[in-house]
Design a protein around this motif. Structure first.
Motif, PDB file in Angstrom:
ATOM      1  N   VAL A  17      -6.458   4.049  -3.516  1.00 25.13           N
ATOM      2  CA  VAL A  17      -6.055   2.721  -3.073  1.00 25.13           C
ATOM      3  C   VAL A  17      -6.729   2.484  -1.725  1.00 25.13           C
ATOM      4  CG1 VAL A  17      -4.127   1.181  -2.562  1.00 25.13           C
ATOM      5  CG2 VAL A  17      -3.826   3.044  -4.202  1.00 25.13           C
ATOM      6  N   SER A  18      -7.414   1.348  -1.604  1.00 22.62           N
ATOM      7  CA  SER A  18      -8.183   1.046  -0.396  1.00 22.62           C
ATOM      8  C   SER A  18      -7.828  -0.333   0.145  1.00 22.62           C
ATOM      9  CB  SER A  18      -9.685   1.051  -0.713  1.00 22.62           C
ATOM     10  OG  SER A  18     -10.085   2.258  -1.300  1.00 22.62           O
ATOM     11  N   LEU A  50       0.834  -1.204   0.000  1.00 21.74           N
ATOM     12  CA  LEU A  50       0.000   0.000   0.000  1.00 21.74           C
ATOM     13  C   LEU A  50       0.869   1.255   0.000  1.00 21.74           C
ATOM     14  CD1 LEU A  50      -2.754   1.456   0.379  1.00 21.74           C
ATOM     15  CD2 LEU A  50      -2.430   1.115   2.823  1.00 21.74           C
ATOM     16  N   GLU A  51       1.843   1.292   0.878  1.00 22.17           N
ATOM     17  CA  GLU A  51       2.731   2.452   0.963  1.00 22.17           C
ATOM     18  C   GLU A  51       3.484   2.679  -0.344  1.00 22.17           C
ATOM     19  OE1 GLU A  51       6.721   3.667   3.406  1.00 22.17           O
ATOM     20  OE2 GLU A  51       5.151   2.635   4.520  1.00 22.17           O
ATOM     21  N   LEU A  52       3.972   1.609  -0.929  1.00 22.61           N
ATOM     22  CA  LEU A  52       4.714   1.708  -2.185  1.00 22.61           C
ATOM     23  C   LEU A  52       3.821   2.244  -3.309  1.00 22.61           C
ATOM     24  CD1 LEU A  52       7.324   1.166  -3.775  1.00 22.61           C
ATOM     25  CD2 LEU A  52       6.511  -1.179  -4.095  1.00 22.61           C
ATOM     26  N   ILE A  53       2.608   1.727  -3.417  1.00 23.74           N
ATOM     27  CA  ILE A  53       1.680   2.186  -4.457  1.00 23.74           C
ATOM     28  C   ILE A  53       1.344   3.658  -4.265  1.00 23.74           C
ATOM     29  CG2 ILE A  53      -0.653   1.961  -5.385  1.00 23.74           C
ATOM     30  CD1 ILE A  53      -0.445  -1.056  -4.758  1.00 23.74           C
ATOM     31  N   LEU A  54       1.068   4.058  -3.035  1.00 23.64           N
ATOM     32  CA  LEU A  54       0.691   5.452  -2.782  1.00 23.64           C
ATOM     33  C   LEU A  54       1.816   6.432  -3.088  1.00 23.64           C
ATOM     34  CD1 LEU A  54      -1.456   5.101   0.458  1.00 23.64           C
ATOM     35  CD2 LEU A  54      -2.245   5.573  -1.877  1.00 23.64           C
ATOM     36  N   LYS A  55       3.065   6.011  -2.917  1.00 19.35           N
ATOM     37  CA  LYS A  55       4.192   6.885  -3.256  1.00 19.35           C
ATOM     38  C   LYS A  55       4.219   7.189  -4.754  1.00 19.35           C
ATOM     39  CE  LYS A  55       7.447   5.630   0.367  1.00 19.35           C
ATOM     40  NZ  LYS A  55       8.727   4.961   0.655  1.00 19.35           N
ATOM     41  N   THR A  56       3.740   6.266  -5.564  1.00 15.92           N
ATOM     42  CA  THR A  56       3.764   6.432  -7.012  1.00 15.92           C
ATOM     43  C   THR A  56       2.546   7.192  -7.523  1.00 15.92           C
ATOM     44  OG1 THR A  56       4.934   4.359  -7.197  1.00 15.92           O
ATOM     45  CG2 THR A  56       3.959   5.169  -9.198  1.00 15.92           C
ATOM     46  N   ALA A  57       1.522   7.284  -6.714  1.00 13.74           N
ATOM     47  CA  ALA A  57       0.263   7.883  -7.150  1.00 13.74           C
ATOM     48  C   ALA A  57       0.354   9.412  -7.208  1.00 13.74           C
ATOM     49  CB  ALA A  57      -0.866   7.436  -6.234  1.00 13.74           C
ATOM     50  N   THR A  58       1.477   9.909  -7.671  1.00 16.79           N
ATOM     51  CA  THR A  58       1.674  11.343  -7.860  1.00 16.79           C
ATOM     52  C   THR A  58       2.312  11.542  -9.227  1.00 16.79           C
ATOM     53  OG1 THR A  58       3.875  11.291  -6.877  1.00 16.79           O
ATOM     54  CG2 THR A  58       2.040  11.720  -5.388  1.00 16.79           C
ATOM     55  N   ALA A  59       2.175  12.704  -9.762  1.00 14.22           N
ATOM     56  CA  ALA A  59       2.800  13.044 -11.041  1.00 14.22           C
ATOM     57  C   ALA A  59       2.449  12.038 -12.129  1.00 14.22           C
ATOM     58  CB  ALA A  59       4.317  13.176 -10.886  1.00 14.22           C
ATOM     59  N   LEU A  60       1.156  11.779 -12.287  1.00 15.04           N
ATOM     60  CA  LEU A  60       0.677  10.886 -13.340  1.00 15.04           C
ATOM     61  C   LEU A  60      -0.174  11.714 -14.306  1.00 15.04           C
ATOM     62  CD1 LEU A  60      -0.395   7.860 -11.100  1.00 15.04           C
ATOM     63  CD2 LEU A  60       1.666   8.036 -12.513  1.00 15.04           C
ATOM     64  N   ALA A  70      -5.824  -8.071   0.825  1.00 18.08           N
ATOM     65  CA  ALA A  70      -6.324  -7.470  -0.417  1.00 18.08           C
ATOM     66  C   ALA A  70      -6.325  -5.939  -0.393  1.00 18.08           C
ATOM     67  CB  ALA A  70      -7.733  -7.966  -0.711  1.00 18.08           C
ATOM     68  N   LEU A  71      -6.019  -5.371  -1.562  1.00 19.98           N
ATOM     69  CA  LEU A  71      -6.125  -3.938  -1.820  1.00 19.98           C
ATOM     70  C   LEU A  71      -6.987  -3.738  -3.057  1.00 19.98           C
ATOM     71  CD1 LEU A  71      -2.384  -2.828  -1.469  1.00 19.98           C
ATOM     72  CD2 LEU A  71      -4.228  -2.398   0.170  1.00 19.98           C
ATOM     73  N   TRP A  72      -7.787  -2.689  -3.046  1.00 20.46           N
ATOM     74  CA  TRP A  72      -8.568  -2.290  -4.215  1.00 20.46           C
ATOM     75  C   TRP A  72      -7.975  -1.001  -4.756  1.00 20.46           C
ATOM     76  CZ3 TRP A  72     -12.429  -5.063  -6.422  1.00 20.46           C
ATOM     77  CH2 TRP A  72     -12.949  -6.125  -5.685  1.00 20.46           C
ATOM     78  N   VAL A  73      -7.809  -0.931  -6.076  1.00 21.68           N
ATOM     79  CA  VAL A  73      -7.302   0.274  -6.727  1.00 21.68           C
ATOM     80  C   VAL A  73      -8.360   0.744  -7.718  1.00 21.68           C
ATOM     81  CG1 VAL A  73      -5.457   1.285  -8.119  1.00 21.68           C
ATOM     82  CG2 VAL A  73      -4.926  -0.541  -6.484  1.00 21.68           C
TER      83      VAL A  73
END
Length: 97
Positions: free
Chosen positions: A37-38, A19-29, A46-49
């Motif tokens: 991300v939930s 989760l932390e890794l995905i959220l770090k990337t969820a910028t500058a897209l 499980a995570l939902w995107v």
């Protein structure tokens, strides 16, 4: 607009790290209108995107960005599978055009 909803399964004990890794990337897209991300409250792995993009091309282009490629490589060992993915056609909503 173009949307995706996906369910990822993290390797045992790795959901929060993923989760932390995905959220770090969820910028500058470029072209990304919403990226959420939930945690699944009923499934501890499980995570939902949920993603909303200006168009499908913006989503495809994002996958080629160096920081996204790096995150995908770092996430692979943390993911045990993709259980569900569906494309959507967002029609609007809060925060969307």
């Amino acid at each position: 607009m173009y949307g995706l909803i996906g369910k990822l399964r993290a390797a045992p004990g790795k959901r929060d790290e993923l989760l932390e890794l995905i959220l770090k990337t969820a910028t500058a897209l470029p072209g990304c209108l919403s990226y959420v991300v939930s945690r699944d409250p009923a499934d501890s792995s499980a995570l939902w995107v949920t993603e909303v993009w200006a168009d499908a091309e913006s989503h495809q282009a994002s996958l080629q960005l160096p920081h996204v490629q790096e995150t995908i490589a770092r996430a692979r060992p943390l993911v045990s599978g993709f259980e569900f993915q569906v494309e959507t056609e967002p029609a609007g909503g809060i925060g969307l055009p």
